[in-house]
Motif scaffolding. Structure first.
Motif, PDB file in Angstrom:
ATOM      1  N   LYS A  62       0.804  -1.213   0.000  1.00  0.00           N
ATOM      2  CA  LYS A  62       0.000   0.000   0.000  1.00  0.00           C
ATOM      3  C   LYS A  62       0.844   1.273   0.000  1.00  0.00           C
ATOM      4  N   ASP A  63       2.149   1.134   0.145  1.00  0.00           N
ATOM      5  CA  ASP A  63       3.018   2.300   0.191  1.00  0.00           C
ATOM      6  C   ASP A  63       3.083   2.952  -1.182  1.00  0.00           C
ATOM      7  N   THR A  64       3.047   4.289  -1.214  1.00  0.00           N
ATOM      8  CA  THR A  64       3.165   4.980  -2.499  1.00  0.00           C
ATOM      9  C   THR A  64       4.550   4.811  -3.099  1.00  0.00           C
ATOM     10  N   MET A  65       5.553   4.523  -2.263  1.00  0.00           N
ATOM     11  CA  MET A  65       6.887   4.204  -2.764  1.00  0.00           C
ATOM     12  C   MET A  65       7.039   2.688  -2.792  1.00  0.00           C
ATOM     13  N   GLN A  66       6.895   2.099  -3.947  1.00  0.00           N
ATOM     14  CA  GLN A  66       7.076   0.665  -4.086  1.00  0.00           C
ATOM     15  C   GLN A  66       8.532   0.296  -4.375  1.00  0.00           C
ATOM     16  N   SER A  67       9.264   1.220  -4.973  1.00  0.00           N
ATOM     17  CA  SER A  67      10.681   0.954  -5.240  1.00  0.00           C
ATOM     18  C   SER A  67      11.391   2.266  -5.484  1.00  0.00           C
TER      19      SER A  67
END
Length: 263
Positions: A62-67
């Protein structure tokens, strides 16, 4: 650094000819980037040291930063911290890549919850030093990478190489390779130098990683602008997607610049 361009189908996405040298599951990342809501708070996930960069993949779907991806050429002021209390960590600055989904620069800290910060930091700076030697004197104009078709990476891309060229990688500290079904590759070459200028594309093998296997593995297209979407056919390029002139920066810190500090 590029935001949300180094993941696909729940795993890590690397370039053709890129090799994963170290895989570490249990990293905590902390960022300080003004105007970047993606950077707020600590992020838990996995870290990859490759022949061209450092890649973080979040374990929170669910994090907006996936990578995020940090090419060696974008690193600045990298240091190793050894506090009296708490886990050792690596800190530094990172500059945004052209077309990296964000702009400016940010500070980062990598906390190694299961140990290994010293060994990872030394290997990272050694790799950065080697890559800087392969930087072309007059780089061409920067062109954003075309990710194109992706497929399951062949084992040579993520298993310890049987080559004395890599004898400085601390595999005794990081013996675990990423799961086979979590590494994906694009046919695009890396847009920045790596540690081995003679690295050739991985050849087709007899264990299923030929052209037909690649096509069956992932006949989809990945759009970095929509990191949670996969396409059955390549989406059209955005209007006005012209490449800017190459923006030169200072080379990354040398291997012997790693410092150990006690707070």
């Amino acid at each position: 650094m590029a935001l949300n361009t180094a993941h696909a189908q729940g795993g890590v996405l690397i370039f053709a000819t890129e090799r994963i040298l170290i895989y570490y599951d249990g990293i905590e990342m902390q960022f300080d980037g003004p105007g970047m809501p993606h950077f707020k708070g600590k992020k838990k996930g996995r870290i990859f040291l490759t022949t061209h960069r450092v890649i973080f993949n979040s374990t929170d779907p669910k994090d907006t930063m996936q990578s995020f991806s940090i090419p060696f050429l974008q690193m600045r002021e990298v240091e190793l911290e050894q506090p009296v209390f708490g886990a050792n960590y690596i800190k530094g600055r990172v500059l945004a890549e052209p077309y990296g989904n964000w702009e400016g620069e940010a500070k980062f800290k990598m906390y190694f919850t299961h140990g290994g910060a010293i060994e990872f930091g030394q290997a990272m700076l050694r790799a950065a030093s080697l890559a800087s030697k392969n930087r072309r004197p007059q780089p061409p104009s920067y062109t954003p990478p075309a990710y194109g078709n992706i497929y399951a990476a062949p084992p040579p891309a993520y298993q310890p190489p049987q080559d004395p060229y890599y004898n400085w990688v601390p595999y005794q500290t990081f013996p675990t390779a990423p799961p086979q079904n979590s590494v994906y590759m694009t046919e695009a070459p890396p847009p920045y130098p790596g540690i081995n200028p003679d690295m050739a594309p991985y050849p087709p093998t007899a264990n299923g990683y030929d052209d037909k296997a690649k096509e069956a593995a992932a006949s989809a297209y990945y759009n970095p602008g929509a990191p949670h979407m996969m396409y059955a056919s390549a989406p059209p390029p955005p209007n006005g997607y012209a490449a800017p002139p190459y923006q030169g920066h200072d080379p990354p810190p040398a291997y012997d610049q790693v410092t150990k500090k006690n707070d």
